[in-house]
Design an enzyme around this catalytic site. Structure first.
Site, mmCIF file in Angstrom:
data_model
loop_
_atom_site.group_PDB
_atom_site.id
_atom_site.type_symbol
_atom_site.label_atom_id
_atom_site.label_comp_id
_atom_site.label_asym_id
_atom_site.label_seq_id
_atom_site.Cartn_x
_atom_site.Cartn_y
_atom_site.Cartn_z
ATOM 1 N NE ARG A 1 62.174 21.265 -20.679
ATOM 2 C CZ ARG A 1 62.784 21.709 -20.615
ATOM 3 N NH1 ARG A 1 63.062 22.671 -20.347
ATOM 4 N NH2 ARG A 1 64.642 22.073 -21.542
ATOM 5 C CG HIS B 1 68.655 20.551 -19.787
ATOM 6 N ND1 HIS B 1 67.705 21.752 -19.619
ATOM 7 C CD2 HIS B 1 69.529 21.044 -19.496
ATOM 8 C CE1 HIS B 1 67.105 22.218 -19.520
ATOM 9 N NE2 HIS B 1 68.601 22.572 -19.073
ATOM 10 C CD GLU C 1 67.607 27.689 -22.320
ATOM 11 O OE1 GLU C 1 68.832 28.114 -21.989
ATOM 12 O OE2 GLU C 1 66.786 27.980 -21.425
ATOM 13 C CG ASN D 1 63.075 27.136 -21.269
ATOM 14 O OD1 ASN D 1 62.599 26.560 -22.067
ATOM 15 N ND2 ASN D 1 64.503 26.836 -22.132
ATOM 16 C CE1 TYR E 1 64.033 31.074 -15.899
ATOM 17 C CE2 TYR E 1 64.570 30.413 -18.060
ATOM 18 C CZ TYR E 1 64.753 30.257 -16.980
ATOM 19 O OH TYR E 1 64.538 28.261 -16.525
ATOM 20 C CD GLU F 1 64.789 26.202 -18.415
ATOM 21 O OE1 GLU F 1 64.926 27.081 -18.095
ATOM 22 O OE2 GLU F 1 65.580 24.811 -18.952
HETATM 23 C C1 FCB Z 1 68.362 27.890 -18.341
HETATM 24 C C2 FCB Z 1 68.453 26.726 -18.512
HETATM 25 C C3 FCB Z 1 68.244 25.890 -17.161
HETATM 26 C C4 FCB Z 1 68.532 26.555 -16.042
HETATM 27 C C5 FCB Z 1 67.764 28.101 -15.818
HETATM 28 C C6 FCB Z 1 67.480 29.028 -14.798
HETATM 29 O O1 FCB Z 1 68.986 28.696 -19.201
HETATM 30 O O2 FCB Z 1 67.884 26.035 -19.304
HETATM 31 O O3 FCB Z 1 68.436 24.462 -17.144
HETATM 32 O O4 FCB Z 1 69.170 26.700 -15.951
HETATM 33 O O5 FCB Z 1 68.080 28.282 -17.576
#
Ligand code: FCB
Length: 442
Positions: free
Chosen positions: A78, A122, A167, A293, A295, A354
């Site tokens: 990607r 992006h 995002e 995505n 985290y 992500e």
């Molecule tokens: C996400 C973004 C990516 C990177 C990661 C750590 O929010 O999409 O570009 O910065 O965080």
């Protein structure tokens, strides 16, 4: 740590990057300036004044980077396409040299047996469009659709699936509400027309991509929202935050309507941005896959000041990454289960587009990254076992790169990059991921 997870046949393994974070070459071959060039040049905007002018020099070193991907055994890669390389002023005349770069990149990926998964936006909006209002201007949505057509006409013969936006939540909130990312506006909730115009852009482009027989995904940053206590006040604040972070960006696409934003003081038409028929334009094309995505989870309490209708509070007793983000792998399972419960049959197959963490450069070997990836893949496998349809996993990131407002300080890569010499050195997590992918092929 397990080196094998119970994942369905055909599960796709990938890694992700984004144009401004790795390409460099910002003045080459006719590329126009983007909002990130402008923003990163502003004193104090980015930690230590770092810019993406050179970044990982991927524009020149992509063959070396594809060799690394091939060594990893990736099924898919990607990356994002820089709009200002293709259309230096955002619209009008196409820059052939910019398109040619992506042509070469795509051919080299295919040659290495890797499926390209491009993201069209992006965050590196052409500065010329920002000068006309950027995503606050409805016209930008139409310019995006034109740009999507130009790129799809050139590369669509070799790329089956396309991600429109990355995002829109993070871009809207950091870029337009808080001003910590480009273009640096501090509009608070009045930033939300920028969210609507991005979603409109997604819908318009999705229709054009579908007309060309291509599949479309949208990559959203989603987070499970946890009330800080069982009090009704904390629960209400959590629901408000959930509407802002998650549902605002997923409900219109999957259900064809916006969530109730009144607790944020936002009117139904998002300050006049939503015109009749818009939610149909966003919803009707449909989504072939939802890019997720993930985290960390978010813990929310009732507001302690009148400025915001919620407080974001710390999650106690969990490890944190070098970036200070809480590490809660089971929250990924919860998020996936929650999406299926909320959207039911309206939820398309999911691809994790992500997931990863930043680790201090001095941590060698980068054991925290291996632990992060393994525990999240375990949570993912559990969600799949509980019936959620997840088709692939793209870790963030292939390379250490330019982490936006943090400059080069947060290292998310499987590959260490020395930003002085551009030397690439695979980390322990690289070998771990390669073995994992190979184990799942057997
Ligand atoms: C996400 C973004 C990516 C990177 C990661 C750590 O929010 O999409 O570009 O910065 O965080």
């Amino acid at each position: 740590m397990p080196d094998r997870f119970d994942l369905p046949a055909g599960f796709r393994w990938g890694a992700a990057t984004a144009a401004y974070q790795i390409e460099g070459a910002v003045d080459e071959d006719g590329r126009g300036p983007s909002v990130w060039d402008t923003f990163s040049a502003r004193p104090g905007a980015v930690r230590d004044g770092h810019t993406g002018a050179v970044a990982c020099d991927h524009y020149h070193r992509y063959p070396e980077d594809i060799a690394l991907m091939k060594d990893l055994g990736l099924d898919g890669y990607r990356f994002s396409i820089a709009w200002p390389r293709v259309l230096p002023t955002g619209a009008g005349k196409v820059n052939e040299a910019g398109l040619a770069f992506y042509d070469r990149l795509v051919d080299a990926l295919l040659e290495a047996g890797i499926t390209p998964l491009p993201t069209l936006f992006h965050w590196d909006l052409p500065q010329a469009l920002e000068d006309e209002g950027g995503w606050l201007n409805r016209d930008t949505a139409y310019r995006f659709a034109e740009y999507a057509s130009v790129v799809a006409d050139r590369l669509g013969d070799r790329i089956p699936t396309w991600i429109t936006l990355n995002e829109p939540f993070v871009h809207t909130v950091f870029g337009y509400a808080l001003g910590t990312h480009a273009p640096g506006h501090t509009l608070m909730f009045e930033a939300l027309p920028a969210a609507h115009h991005q979603l409109l852009a997604h819908g318009l482009a999705a229709s054009l991509l579908h007309e060309r027989g291509l599949e479309v995904m949208l990559s959203n940053n989603l987070t499970p929202v946890w009330p800080a206590s069982s009090s009704p006040e904390d629960a209400a604040a959590a629901a408000t935050y959930d509407a802002l972070h998650n549902r605002l960006f997923t409900d219109p696409v999957l259900l064809g309507r916006y969530p109730d934003l009144s607790a944020l003081g936002v009117p139904d038409d998002i300050f006049g941005a939503v015109q009749p028929g818009d939610t149909d334009l966003i919803h009707t094309p449909g989504l072939d896959g939802l890019g997720l995505n993930y985290y960390n989870p978010t813990r929310v309490a009732a507001p302690s000041s009148p400025d915001l209708p919620f407080d974001l509070v710390a999650i106690p007793d969990v490890p944190h990454t070098a970036f200070g983000w809480p590490v809660v792998p089971d929250a990924l399972r919860q998020l996936l289960i929650g999406l299926r419960e909320l959207y039911g049959n309206a939820l398309p197959p999911i691809t994790i587009t992500e997931n990863g963490c930043s680790v201090e450069e001095t941590t060698d070997p980068d054991r925290p990254r291996i632990d992060y990836l393994a525990t999240h893949l375990d949570a993912l496998a559990q969600a799949i076992a509980e019936g959620v349809d997840v088709r692939g996993y793209y870790t963030w990131s292939l390379l250490d790169n330019y982490e936006w407002a943090e400059g080069f300080h947060q290292r998310f890569g499987l590959v260490h990059v020395d930003f002085e010499t551009q030397r690439r050195t695979p980390k322990a997590s690289f070998a771990w991921y390669r073995n994992l992918i190979a184990a799942h092929r057997r």
